[in-house]
Motif scaffolding. Structure first.
Motif, PDB file in Angstrom:
ATOM      1  N   VAL A 184       0.853  -1.194   0.000  1.00 36.25           N
ATOM      2  CA  VAL A 184       0.000   0.000   0.000  1.00 36.25           C
ATOM      3  C   VAL A 184       0.890   1.245   0.000  1.00 36.25           C
ATOM      4  O   VAL A 184       1.836   1.321   0.789  1.00 36.25           O
ATOM      5  CB  VAL A 184      -0.924   0.015   1.235  1.00 36.25           C
ATOM      6  CG1 VAL A 184      -1.787   1.272   1.240  1.00 36.25           C
ATOM      7  CG2 VAL A 184      -1.801  -1.234   1.248  1.00 36.25           C
ATOM      8  N   PRO A 185       0.620   2.228  -0.877  1.00 38.93           N
ATOM      9  CA  PRO A 185       1.437   3.457  -0.870  1.00 38.93           C
ATOM     10  C   PRO A 185       1.456   4.103   0.513  1.00 38.93           C
ATOM     11  O   PRO A 185       0.413   4.245   1.150  1.00 38.93           O
ATOM     12  CB  PRO A 185       0.733   4.347  -1.894  1.00 38.93           C
ATOM     13  CG  PRO A 185       0.009   3.404  -2.791  1.00 38.93           C
ATOM     14  CD  PRO A 185      -0.408   2.256  -1.923  1.00 38.93           C
ATOM     15  N   SER A 186       2.632   4.492   0.952  1.00 39.66           N
ATOM     16  CA  SER A 186       2.787   5.034   2.307  1.00 39.66           C
ATOM     17  C   SER A 186       1.938   6.272   2.532  1.00 39.66           C
ATOM     18  O   SER A 186       1.322   6.431   3.595  1.00 39.66           O
ATOM     19  CB  SER A 186       4.262   5.360   2.576  1.00 39.66           C
ATOM     20  OG  SER A 186       5.045   4.201   2.519  1.00 39.66           O
ATOM     21  N   ILE A 187       1.878   7.158   1.538  1.00 41.86           N
ATOM     22  CA  ILE A 187       1.114   8.401   1.705  1.00 41.86           C
ATOM     23  C   ILE A 187      -0.369   8.096   1.878  1.00 41.86           C
ATOM     24  O   ILE A 187      -1.079   8.769   2.637  1.00 41.86           O
ATOM     25  CB  ILE A 187       1.348   9.346   0.497  1.00 41.86           C
ATOM     26  CG1 ILE A 187       0.696  10.710   0.745  1.00 41.86           C
ATOM     27  CG2 ILE A 187       0.839   8.731  -0.790  1.00 41.86           C
ATOM     28  CD1 ILE A 187       1.342  11.502   1.834  1.00 41.86           C
ATOM     29  N   GLY A 188      -0.862   7.039   1.228  1.00 38.55           N
ATOM     30  CA  GLY A 188      -2.250   6.635   1.405  1.00 38.55           C
ATOM     31  C   GLY A 188      -2.506   6.083   2.791  1.00 38.55           C
ATOM     32  O   GLY A 188      -3.509   6.411   3.436  1.00 38.55           O
ATOM     33  N   THR A 189      -1.575   5.238   3.269  1.00 42.03           N
ATOM     34  CA  THR A 189      -1.704   4.663   4.611  1.00 42.03           C
ATOM     35  C   THR A 189      -1.716   5.754   5.669  1.00 42.03           C
ATOM     36  O   THR A 189      -2.579   5.764   6.557  1.00 42.03           O
ATOM     37  CB  THR A 189      -0.550   3.692   4.886  1.00 42.03           C
ATOM     38  OG1 THR A 189      -0.645   2.581   3.982  1.00 42.03           O
ATOM     39  CG2 THR A 189      -0.594   3.182   6.320  1.00 42.03           C
ATOM     40  N   ILE A 190      -0.769   6.671   5.579  1.00 37.34           N
ATOM     41  CA  ILE A 190      -0.642   7.721   6.593  1.00 37.34           C
ATOM     42  C   ILE A 190      -1.865   8.638   6.580  1.00 37.34           C
ATOM     43  O   ILE A 190      -2.448   8.950   7.633  1.00 37.34           O
ATOM     44  CB  ILE A 190       0.633   8.544   6.364  1.00 37.34           C
ATOM     45  CG1 ILE A 190       1.873   7.661   6.517  1.00 37.34           C
ATOM     46  CG2 ILE A 190       0.699   9.710   7.359  1.00 37.34           C
ATOM     47  CD1 ILE A 190       2.006   7.000   7.864  1.00 37.34           C
ATOM     48  N   THR A 191      -2.297   9.061   5.391  1.00 32.96           N
ATOM     49  CA  THR A 191      -3.434   9.987   5.303  1.00 32.96           C
ATOM     50  C   THR A 191      -4.713   9.349   5.822  1.00 32.96           C
ATOM     51  O   THR A 191      -5.452   9.962   6.608  1.00 32.96           O
ATOM     52  CB  THR A 191      -3.635  10.438   3.841  1.00 32.96           C
ATOM     53  OG1 THR A 191      -2.421  11.029   3.355  1.00 32.96           O
ATOM     54  CG2 THR A 191      -4.760  11.453   3.742  1.00 32.96           C
ATOM     55  N   LEU A 192      -5.005   8.118   5.388  1.00 32.64           N
ATOM     56  CA  LEU A 192      -6.221   7.455   5.836  1.00 32.64           C
ATOM     57  C   LEU A 192      -6.170   7.177   7.333  1.00 32.64           C
ATOM     58  O   LEU A 192      -7.178   7.343   8.039  1.00 32.64           O
ATOM     59  CB  LEU A 192      -6.422   6.151   5.068  1.00 32.64           C
ATOM     60  CG  LEU A 192      -7.716   5.383   5.393  1.00 32.64           C
ATOM     61  CD1 LEU A 192      -8.942   6.243   5.137  1.00 32.64           C
ATOM     62  CD2 LEU A 192      -7.789   4.088   4.586  1.00 32.64           C
ATOM     63  N   ALA A 193      -4.994   6.786   7.846  1.00 29.40           N
ATOM     64  CA  ALA A 193      -4.869   6.526   9.287  1.00 29.40           C
ATOM     65  C   ALA A 193      -5.114   7.796  10.084  1.00 29.40           C
ATOM     66  O   ALA A 193      -5.808   7.777  11.111  1.00 29.40           O
ATOM     67  CB  ALA A 193      -3.482   5.956   9.596  1.00 29.40           C
ATOM     68  N   LEU A 194      -4.577   8.916   9.621  1.00 32.14           N
ATOM     69  CA  LEU A 194      -4.792  10.189  10.305  1.00 32.14           C
ATOM     70  C   LEU A 194      -6.271  10.567  10.303  1.00 32.14           C
ATOM     71  O   LEU A 194      -6.810  11.035  11.312  1.00 32.14           O
ATOM     72  CB  LEU A 194      -3.964  11.288   9.643  1.00 32.14           C
ATOM     73  CG  LEU A 194      -2.452  11.266   9.887  1.00 32.14           C
ATOM     74  CD1 LEU A 194      -1.749  12.255   8.973  1.00 32.14           C
ATOM     75  CD2 LEU A 194      -2.125  11.562  11.342  1.00 32.14           C
ATOM     76  N   LEU A 195      -6.938  10.370   9.162  1.00 31.02           N
ATOM     77  CA  LEU A 195      -8.362  10.688   9.078  1.00 31.02           C
ATOM     78  C   LEU A 195      -9.181   9.813  10.029  1.00 31.02           C
ATOM     79  O   LEU A 195     -10.090  10.302  10.718  1.00 31.02           O
ATOM     80  CB  LEU A 195      -8.856  10.492   7.647  1.00 31.02           C
ATOM     81  CG  LEU A 195      -8.472  11.577   6.636  1.00 31.02           C
ATOM     82  CD1 LEU A 195      -8.829  11.138   5.220  1.00 31.02           C
ATOM     83  CD2 LEU A 195      -9.173  12.897   6.969  1.00 31.02           C
ATOM     84  N   MET A 196      -8.878   8.525  10.083  1.00 30.35           N
ATOM     85  CA  MET A 196      -9.607   7.610  10.950  1.00 30.35           C
ATOM     86  C   MET A 196      -9.418   7.970  12.418  1.00 30.35           C
ATOM     87  O   MET A 196     -10.387   8.063  13.192  1.00 30.35           O
ATOM     88  CB  MET A 196      -9.136   6.167  10.707  1.00 30.35           C
ATOM     89  CG  MET A 196      -9.601   5.561   9.402  1.00 30.35           C
ATOM     90  SD  MET A 196      -8.928   3.879   9.195  1.00 30.35           S
ATOM     91  CE  MET A 196      -9.958   3.263   7.852  1.00 30.35           C
ATOM     92  N   VAL A 197      -8.176   8.184  12.804  1.00 33.21           N
ATOM     93  CA  VAL A 197      -7.893   8.512  14.199  1.00 33.21           C
ATOM     94  C   VAL A 197      -8.523   9.848  14.569  1.00 33.21           C
ATOM     95  O   VAL A 197      -9.113   9.996  15.649  1.00 33.21           O
ATOM     96  CB  VAL A 197      -6.370   8.542  14.442  1.00 33.21           C
ATOM     97  CG1 VAL A 197      -6.061   9.058  15.844  1.00 33.21           C
ATOM     98  CG2 VAL A 197      -5.769   7.150  14.256  1.00 33.21           C
ATOM     99  N   GLY A 198      -8.421  10.829  13.679  1.00 32.55           N
ATOM    100  CA  GLY A 198      -9.015  12.132  13.950  1.00 32.55           C
ATOM    101  C   GLY A 198     -10.526  12.054  14.109  1.00 32.55           C
ATOM    102  O   GLY A 198     -11.105  12.701  14.994  1.00 32.55           O
ATOM    103  N   ALA A 199     -11.185  11.246  13.254  1.00 31.17           N
ATOM    104  CA  ALA A 199     -12.638  11.104  13.338  1.00 31.17           C
ATOM    105  C   ALA A 199     -13.068  10.461  14.646  1.00 31.17           C
ATOM    106  O   ALA A 199     -14.096  10.834  15.231  1.00 31.17           O
ATOM    107  CB  ALA A 199     -13.147  10.279  12.152  1.00 31.17           C
TER     108      ALA A 199
END
Length: 308
Positions: A184-199
């Protein structure tokens, strides 16, 4: 790191930037917890970081692969971000930013132990074993040594345990990246993880925020989200492209120096005798445990993503 000639000028600039960007979060966390609750800090930091990275992730079409692996992305976010960020915020209500940064620097020690549990017999080499011993002795000197400036020793021990748990979580998370999320592209993993945790943390942050934030705390929170999360991850990816995944994480040995110096200079935090004596032991132990005493080390799964 090999010879200096093996690293370009751009590489050295990126090393310096990363040593600063992932050495200053402890200062900003210390300032932010003055008027923000730890869950509010997690929500603000992750959502700000996600908003900065989201356009780049969309441009690179990296969110699709991350969404298809969302259970593992969520697990990575919980271990790398959700747990550590709130634990650090709570711990820094008691501990100095410099001590927190130094304790987090024990990640390579725990990473070596995890690699051993996973069957990597290379961590049993003589110098790696010596490094593990030296590093944990350094932690013991810091925790039990003279001059630990805290008002409540029992609360301080709880906070120290929280930070060491953060180090364990930071050591575990890269193994998820190196195995379940390796394609999985790292930038995708990091961005989606940040969005999930923030939500997840946004409603908790709103419910636990009981005072009006100060301007200083708010600016620190913004710096955490933009500089120490979004920009730091972009800088780290650029560093990996410049020097490779093996040499890139070596800047983490400078992070505690930055954290301690900023705590002393900017916040007037004291330098306890235990911290002065234990600091070089922790750094030496981490370096030996991670490299085996070699300037050029073989890759470990734990190299995939250092802590922030």
């Amino acid at each position: 790191m090999g010879s200096a000639s093996a690293v370009s000028v751009r590489g050295w600039l990126l090393y310096g930037a990363m040593a600063l960007l992932w050495g200053i979060p402890y200062l900003f966390i210390k300032e932010a917890v003055d008027s923000y609750s730890p869950p509010a800090i997690v929500a603000g930091r992750t959502l700000l970081g996600a908003l900065v990275l989201l356009p780049l992730a969309l441009h690179r079409r990296a969110l699709g692969p991350a969404l298809r692996a969302w259970p593992w992305v969520l697990a990575f976010g919980a271990i790398e971000m959700a747990g550590p960020f709130v634990l650090l915020g709570h711990a820094e209500q008691t501990l100095s930013s410099g001590l927190t940064g130094l304790l987090v620097a024990t990640v390579p020690l725990f990473a070596a132990l995890i690699a051993l549990l996973r069957g990597d017999r290379g961590v049993l080499s003589r110098w790696r074993s010596v490094g593990l011993g030296i590093g944990f002795v350094g932690v013991a000197v810091i925790v039990m040594g003279p001059g630990l400036a805290v008002a409540d020793p029992s609360r301080a021990l709880v906070a120290i345990a929280e930070v060491l748990l953060v180090a364990v979580l930071y050591a575990i998370a890269p193994f998820i990246i190196a195995t379940a999320l390796k394609d999985v592209p790292s930038i995708g993993t990091i961005t989606l993880a940040l969005l999930m945790v923030g939500a997840v943390y946004l409603p908790i942050g709103l419910l636990t925020q009981h005072e009006v934030p100060t301007l200083r705390s708010t600016l620190s929170l913004v710096a955490l989200g933009i500089l120490c999360t979004a920009v730091a991850f972009l800088g780290f990816f650029a560093l990996i492209r410049e020097v490779g995944p093996v040499q890139a994480p070596l800047f983490t040995y400078v992070n505690p120096i930055v954290a301690i110096l900023l705590g002393v200079v900017m916040l007037g935090e004291p330098l306890s005798a235990g911290l002065v004596l234990g600091f070089p032991l922790v750094v030496l132990g981490c370096w030996l445990a991670a490299t085996g005493g070699r300037l050029r080390r073989r890759p470990l799964a734990a190299d995939a993503l250092p802590p922030v």
